[in-house]
Write a protein that holds these residues in place. Structure first.
Motif, PDB file in Angstrom:
ATOM      1  N   LYS A 289      21.373  -3.313  54.249  1.00 14.08           N
ATOM      2  CA  LYS A 289      20.407  -4.407  54.399  1.00 14.08           C
ATOM      3  C   LYS A 289      21.185  -5.642  54.824  1.00 14.08           C
ATOM      4  O   LYS A 289      22.129  -6.051  54.139  1.00 14.08           O
ATOM      5  CB  LYS A 289      19.677  -4.660  53.081  1.00 14.08           C
ATOM      6  CG  LYS A 289      18.587  -5.722  53.173  1.00 14.08           C
ATOM      7  CD  LYS A 289      17.882  -5.874  51.828  1.00 14.08           C
ATOM      8  CE  LYS A 289      16.779  -6.914  51.910  1.00 14.08           C
ATOM      9  NZ  LYS A 289      16.086  -7.092  50.609  1.00 14.08           N
ATOM     10  N   ALA A 290      20.832  -6.203  55.958  1.00 16.61           N
ATOM     11  CA  ALA A 290      21.583  -7.337  56.481  1.00 16.61           C
ATOM     12  C   ALA A 290      20.665  -8.264  57.238  1.00 16.61           C
ATOM     13  O   ALA A 290      19.620  -7.861  57.745  1.00 16.61           O
ATOM     14  CB  ALA A 290      22.703  -6.844  57.401  1.00 16.61           C
ATOM     15  N   GLY A 291      21.054  -9.538  57.331  1.00 16.90           N
ATOM     16  CA  GLY A 291      20.244 -10.444  58.124  1.00 16.90           C
ATOM     17  C   GLY A 291      20.512 -11.897  57.827  1.00 16.90           C
ATOM     18  O   GLY A 291      21.253 -12.242  56.913  1.00 16.90           O
ATOM     19  N   PHE A 292      19.919 -12.758  58.592  1.00 18.75           N
ATOM     20  CA  PHE A 292      19.969 -14.198  58.384  1.00 18.75           C
ATOM     21  C   PHE A 292      18.580 -14.731  58.721  1.00 18.75           C
ATOM     22  O   PHE A 292      18.108 -14.582  59.845  1.00 18.75           O
ATOM     23  CB  PHE A 292      21.029 -14.844  59.271  1.00 18.75           C
ATOM     24  CG  PHE A 292      21.072 -16.340  59.138  1.00 18.75           C
ATOM     25  CD1 PHE A 292      21.352 -16.921  57.912  1.00 18.75           C
ATOM     26  CD2 PHE A 292      20.811 -17.158  60.219  1.00 18.75           C
ATOM     27  CE1 PHE A 292      21.386 -18.304  57.764  1.00 18.75           C
ATOM     28  CE2 PHE A 292      20.840 -18.543  60.087  1.00 18.75           C
ATOM     29  CZ  PHE A 292      21.140 -19.118  58.855  1.00 18.75           C
TER      30      PHE A 292
ATOM     31  N   SER B 106      15.380 -10.318  57.492  1.00 16.27           N
ATOM     32  CA  SER B 106      16.257  -9.238  57.048  1.00 16.27           C
ATOM     33  C   SER B 106      15.806  -7.911  57.629  1.00 16.27           C
ATOM     34  O   SER B 106      14.618  -7.677  57.828  1.00 16.27           O
ATOM     35  CB  SER B 106      16.259  -9.139  55.520  1.00 16.27           C
ATOM     36  OG  SER B 106      14.966  -8.837  55.033  1.00 16.27           O
ATOM     37  N   GLY B 107      16.759  -7.076  57.909  1.00 19.16           N
ATOM     38  CA  GLY B 107      16.461  -5.725  58.358  1.00 19.16           C
ATOM     39  C   GLY B 107      17.225  -4.747  57.505  1.00 19.16           C
ATOM     40  O   GLY B 107      18.248  -5.085  56.910  1.00 19.16           O
ATOM     41  N   LYS B 108      16.748  -3.561  57.398  1.00 19.24           N
ATOM     42  CA  LYS B 108      17.486  -2.540  56.657  1.00 19.24           C
ATOM     43  C   LYS B 108      17.369  -1.222  57.401  1.00 19.24           C
ATOM     44  O   LYS B 108      16.341  -0.927  58.013  1.00 19.24           O
ATOM     45  CB  LYS B 108      16.979  -2.402  55.222  1.00 19.24           C
ATOM     46  CG  LYS B 108      15.526  -1.962  55.083  1.00 19.24           C
ATOM     47  CD  LYS B 108      15.136  -1.854  53.614  1.00 19.24           C
ATOM     48  CE  LYS B 108      13.681  -1.402  53.462  1.00 19.24           C
ATOM     49  NZ  LYS B 108      13.282  -1.277  52.048  1.00 19.24           N
ATOM     50  N   ALA B 109      18.435  -0.471  57.355  1.00 21.16           N
ATOM     51  CA  ALA B 109      18.441   0.830  58.013  1.00 21.16           C
ATOM     52  C   ALA B 109      19.264   1.777  57.164  1.00 21.16           C
ATOM     53  O   ALA B 109      20.261   1.379  56.551  1.00 21.16           O
ATOM     54  CB  ALA B 109      19.024   0.722  59.423  1.00 21.16           C
ATOM     55  N   GLY B 110      18.847   3.013  57.113  1.00 21.17           N
ATOM     56  CA  GLY B 110      19.561   3.982  56.301  1.00 21.17           C
ATOM     57  C   GLY B 110      19.696   5.309  57.020  1.00 21.17           C
ATOM     58  O   GLY B 110      18.879   5.660  57.875  1.00 21.17           O
ATOM     59  N   SER B 111      20.758   6.026  56.686  1.00 19.73           N
ATOM     60  CA  SER B 111      20.952   7.357  57.251  1.00 19.73           C
ATOM     61  C   SER B 111      21.646   8.234  56.226  1.00 19.73           C
ATOM     62  O   SER B 111      22.333   7.743  55.328  1.00 19.73           O
ATOM     63  CB  SER B 111      21.784   7.297  58.544  1.00 19.73           C
ATOM     64  OG  SER B 111      23.129   6.965  58.255  1.00 19.73           O
ATOM     65  N   GLY B 112      21.449   9.527  56.363  1.00 19.55           N
ATOM     66  CA  GLY B 112      22.062  10.461  55.438  1.00 19.55           C
ATOM     67  C   GLY B 112      21.674  11.878  55.775  1.00 19.55           C
ATOM     68  O   GLY B 112      21.365  12.188  56.934  1.00 19.55           O
TER      69      GLY B 112
ATOM     70  N   THR C 101      16.061   6.222  57.407  1.00 18.37           N
ATOM     71  CA  THR C 101      15.004   5.346  56.921  1.00 18.37           C
ATOM     72  C   THR C 101      15.246   3.959  57.497  1.00 18.37           C
ATOM     73  O   THR C 101      16.338   3.653  57.976  1.00 18.37           O
ATOM     74  CB  THR C 101      14.968   5.283  55.380  1.00 18.37           C
ATOM     75  OG1 THR C 101      13.826   4.541  54.951  1.00 18.37           O
ATOM     76  CG2 THR C 101      16.222   4.636  54.815  1.00 18.37           C
ATOM     77  N   GLY C 102      14.215   3.103  57.480  1.00 19.32           N
ATOM     78  CA  GLY C 102      14.389   1.766  58.028  1.00 19.32           C
ATOM     79  C   GLY C 102      13.211   0.877  57.705  1.00 19.32           C
ATOM     80  O   GLY C 102      12.193   1.324  57.170  1.00 19.32           O
ATOM     81  N   GLY C 103      13.352  -0.420  58.048  1.00 19.36           N
ATOM     82  CA  GLY C 103      12.279  -1.365  57.792  1.00 19.36           C
ATOM     83  C   GLY C 103      12.751  -2.780  58.045  1.00 19.36           C
ATOM     84  O   GLY C 103      13.933  -3.041  58.191  1.00 19.36           O
ATOM     85  N   VAL C 104      11.818  -3.708  58.102  1.00 20.29           N
ATOM     86  CA  VAL C 104      12.132  -5.114  58.329  1.00 20.29           C
ATOM     87  C   VAL C 104      11.350  -5.964  57.341  1.00 20.29           C
ATOM     88  O   VAL C 104      10.198  -5.685  57.040  1.00 20.29           O
ATOM     89  CB  VAL C 104      11.786  -5.540  59.778  1.00 20.29           C
ATOM     90  CG1 VAL C 104      11.977  -7.034  59.956  1.00 20.29           C
ATOM     91  CG2 VAL C 104      12.626  -4.785  60.785  1.00 20.29           C
ATOM     92  N   GLY C 105      11.994  -7.009  56.823  1.00 22.28           N
ATOM     93  CA  GLY C 105      11.313  -7.910  55.906  1.00 22.28           C
ATOM     94  C   GLY C 105      11.776  -9.330  56.145  1.00 22.28           C
ATOM     95  O   GLY C 105      12.719  -9.573  56.894  1.00 22.28           O
TER      96      GLY C 105
END
Length: 280
Positions: free
Chosen positions: A88-91, A94-100, A119-123
């Motif tokens: 999860k990163a941003g200024f 925020s955006g988040k992305a996941g993999s596995g 997985t992913g998403g934006v907030g």
């Protein structure tokens, strides 16, 4: 010094501090992103999963580590495992992305080849920096495994429900397995267990990564069903699981808990059990 000079000096100092903060935050994002994206291929995901599991499971060279690990009893009866990390990163936004990846237990007790997931998403939120959270989801039922085998999306709390899983050793862990939720979720942020909710999280099959590695569009049901041989690149991951399943817990105290969202512990000796309240 005049009031104007004080104001100018204060503004200059604030500007320097803000620039340093931005630089530090940007550098952290860059480093976390570099480490994170290394795992986007299946071999990379398998290597990342092995490291993640090693931090969640007990180390046979240090049996006492079982007191703060996914219980051996939970692992031994698991029908599958989903291992992934979310950055999860941003200024400002925020955006988040996941993999596995996800693996399933085969009828002979061995583990299937891995299938890649994401997985992913934006907030929105005023934040800067990067946070990496690692997750291990223990699939406790064939229905949970089937959800990952259908070739679509798995929505936690929608397709299948999850509860924070127990940690530790002793009889209370066995009691929590009498009526378990379809999935136990485990998460670590900054190396510490926390019972973070995965409600609403969508996990997607990464058909591109599977196709690139296996050489054809092999469906997840074939990968998780054992019709694809486990690849050598995932051998370290299998070794970590096997070692944790065989750990000797003799002599260890009866100590088990369920982590809460803020990282505190709910002591299972107080009668707390983990189950799917809506399950039958």
């Amino acid at each position: 010094m005049s009031m104007l000079d004080k104001f100018r000096r204060g503004a200059q100092k604030a500007s320097i501090q803000a620039s340093a903060f931005l630089k530090e935050g940007s550098s952290k994002i860059a480093n976390e992103s570099h480490n994170f994206t290394q795992g986007f291929t299946l071999p990379g995901e398998a290597e990342k999963a092995a490291k993640t599991l090693a931090s969640f499971l007990a180390d046979p060279d240090h049996p006492e580590s079982a007191l703060n690990a996914i219980p051996k009893a939970v692992l031994q009866r698991a029908r599958g495992l989903a291992i992934f990390s979310v950055l999860k990163a941003g200024f400002v936004f925020s955006g988040k992305a996941g993999s596995g990846l996800v693996i399933a237990r085969l009828p002979d007790g061995s583990w299937s080849a891995p299938s890649c997931i994401a997985t992913g998403g934006v907030g929105w939120g005023l934040q800067i920096g990067a946070d990496l959270t690692e997750f291990v989801i223990v699939l406790n039922s064939e229905d949970a495994v089937r959800a990952f085998s259908m070739g679509g999306n798995v929505t936690i709390g929608g397709n299948v429900s999850a509860a924070a899983g127990p940690i530790g050793t002793g009889g209370s862990v066995q009691a929590s397995l009498a009526h378990p939720a379809p999935m136990f979720s485990y998460s670590k942020s900054k190396g510490l267990f926390a019972g973070l909710s995965l409600e609403g999280t969508v996990l997607i099959e990464r058909k591109d990564a599977n196709r690139d590695f296996y050489g054809s569009a092999v469906p997840a049901r074939d990968i998780l069903g054992g019709r694809v041989p486990p690849p050598e690149v995932a051998s370290r991951m299998y070794e970590v699981i096997e070692a944790a399943e065989g750990i000797d817990e003799a002599g260890l105290p009866d100590s088990s808990y369920v982590p809460t969202a803020d990282g505190n512990h709910l002591d299972m000796k107080d009668g707390h059990t983990v189950f799917d309240a809506e399950g039958h």
